[in-house]
Scaffold this motif. Structure first.
Motif, short mmCIF file in Angstrom:
data_model
loop_
_atom_site.label_atom_id
_atom_site.label_comp_id
_atom_site.label_asym_id
_atom_site.label_seq_id
_atom_site.Cartn_x
_atom_site.Cartn_y
_atom_site.Cartn_z
N PRO A 193 0.81 -1.23 0.00
CA PRO A 193 0.00 0.00 0.00
C PRO A 193 0.84 1.28 0.00
N LEU A 194 2.01 1.24 0.63
CA LEU A 194 2.89 2.41 0.64
C LEU A 194 3.41 2.70 -0.75
N PHE A 195 3.83 1.65 -1.47
CA PHE A 195 4.34 1.84 -2.83
C PHE A 195 3.25 2.35 -3.76
N VAL A 196 2.05 1.81 -3.60
CA VAL A 196 0.91 2.27 -4.43
C VAL A 196 0.60 3.73 -4.13
N ALA A 197 0.65 4.12 -2.85
CA ALA A 197 0.37 5.50 -2.47
C ALA A 197 1.40 6.46 -3.08
N ILE A 198 2.64 6.01 -3.15
CA ILE A 198 3.69 6.84 -3.76
C ILE A 198 3.39 7.07 -5.23
N VAL A 199 2.99 5.99 -5.93
CA VAL A 199 2.68 6.10 -7.36
C VAL A 199 1.51 7.04 -7.58
N ARG A 200 0.52 6.98 -6.72
CA ARG A 200 -0.66 7.83 -6.86
C ARG A 200 -0.38 9.30 -6.54
N PRO A 205 8.61 12.62 -6.57
CA PRO A 205 9.58 12.72 -7.67
C PRO A 205 9.42 11.53 -8.62
N PRO A 206 9.57 11.74 -9.93
CA PRO A 206 9.39 10.66 -10.91
C PRO A 206 10.26 9.44 -10.63
N SER A 207 11.51 9.66 -10.21
CA SER A 207 12.40 8.52 -9.96
C SER A 207 11.86 7.63 -8.85
N ILE A 208 11.33 8.26 -7.78
CA ILE A 208 10.80 7.47 -6.67
C ILE A 208 9.50 6.79 -7.07
N ARG A 209 8.67 7.47 -7.86
CA ARG A 209 7.41 6.86 -8.33
C ARG A 209 7.70 5.64 -9.20
N ASN A 210 8.70 5.72 -10.05
CA ASN A 210 9.04 4.59 -10.92
C ASN A 210 9.51 3.39 -10.09
#
Length: 238
Positions: A193-200, A205-210
């Motif tokens: 859920p944390l990784f999904v929240a970052i993407v949303r 930053p784009p690098s962290i979202r990727n």
């Protein structure tokens, strides 16, 4: 009807003027000294305030020039010279510049290879309640990143809990480190859920979202499909 005597009117005016004059003299004799002292104190206080404000602006300008000069030295690779300036500003600068100087002092120490010194400074900033919260938060994030590999995952999670919330300025960085710490504890259900929240989070930053998207997919969750599904569901609800 008799007309008022002009001489009587003149006499009454003289009496009235004399009465007012005696009142003024009496007032001045009683309160004049205190009034004069009050005026002098006010003027001295005003002059002191104006001088303080002008001197403060002058010193802030000088501090800003020294800080910019030190930044130029950092860009030129002169970490030793820059560190000396930052160390001095960290002691004698205005509150804002003191915090900035301490942060730069830590950064230059890390860039020059002295990670223990940089970590020590970051920890000191983070613990100093006299420093504004944004500076302390930045120091906490920086310190955690530096010592991440040596910290227990539970310590990372607890330390970064206040920042791992969507909307926090440090959410993306804190949530990524927290998610990886959860994986180290074998808690993929908490990490995904944390990784999904970052993407949303469009502010991440784009690098962290990727990276977060790749980690979410590796855990069997496709952030893109979740976003589409959520949008579709909202549309049906309407």
């Amino acid at each position: 009807m008799a007309k008022p005597d002009v001489r009587d009117e003149a006499f009454l005016r003289e009496v009235d003027d004399e009465y007012r004059r005696s009142q003024f003299v009496g007032f001045w004799q009683r309160y004049g000294r205190m009034l004069a002292i009050g005026i002098v104190v006010f003027l001295v206080a005003l002059a002191a305030f104006l001088f303080w404000r002008q001197d403060r602006a002058r010193r802030a300008g000088e501090t800003g020039e020294r800080f910019n000069l030190a930044l130029t030295q950092v860009e030129a690779g002169n970490f030793t010279g820059a560190s000396a300036v930052f160390a001095d500003l960290a002691k004698s600068g205005t509150p804002g510049y003191r915090a900035l100087a301490q942060l730069m002092q830590a950064a230059t120490a890390v860039q020059s290879g002295d990670i223990p010194k940089g970590l020590t400074i970051y920890r000191a900033i983070s613990a100093d309640t006299a420093i504004a919260k944004p500076f302390r938060d930045l120091a906490t994030i920086k310190a955690t990143r530096l010592e991440y590999d040596t910290l227990a995952p539970a310590t990372v999670i607890e330390r970064l809990k206040p920042y791992s919330v969507p909307g926090d300025p440090w959410f993306a960085v804190a949530a990524e480190m927290t998610g990886i710490a959860e994986l180290k504890l074998n808690h993929p259900d908490r990490a995904a859920p944390l990784f999904v929240a970052i993407v949303r989070d469009q502010q991440s930053p784009p690098s962290i979202r990727n990276r977060a998207a790749q980690l979410a997919i590796a855990l069997g969750t496709d952030p893109a499909s979740l976003i589409v599904s959520r949008t579709s569901t909202s549309g049906l609800a309407k």
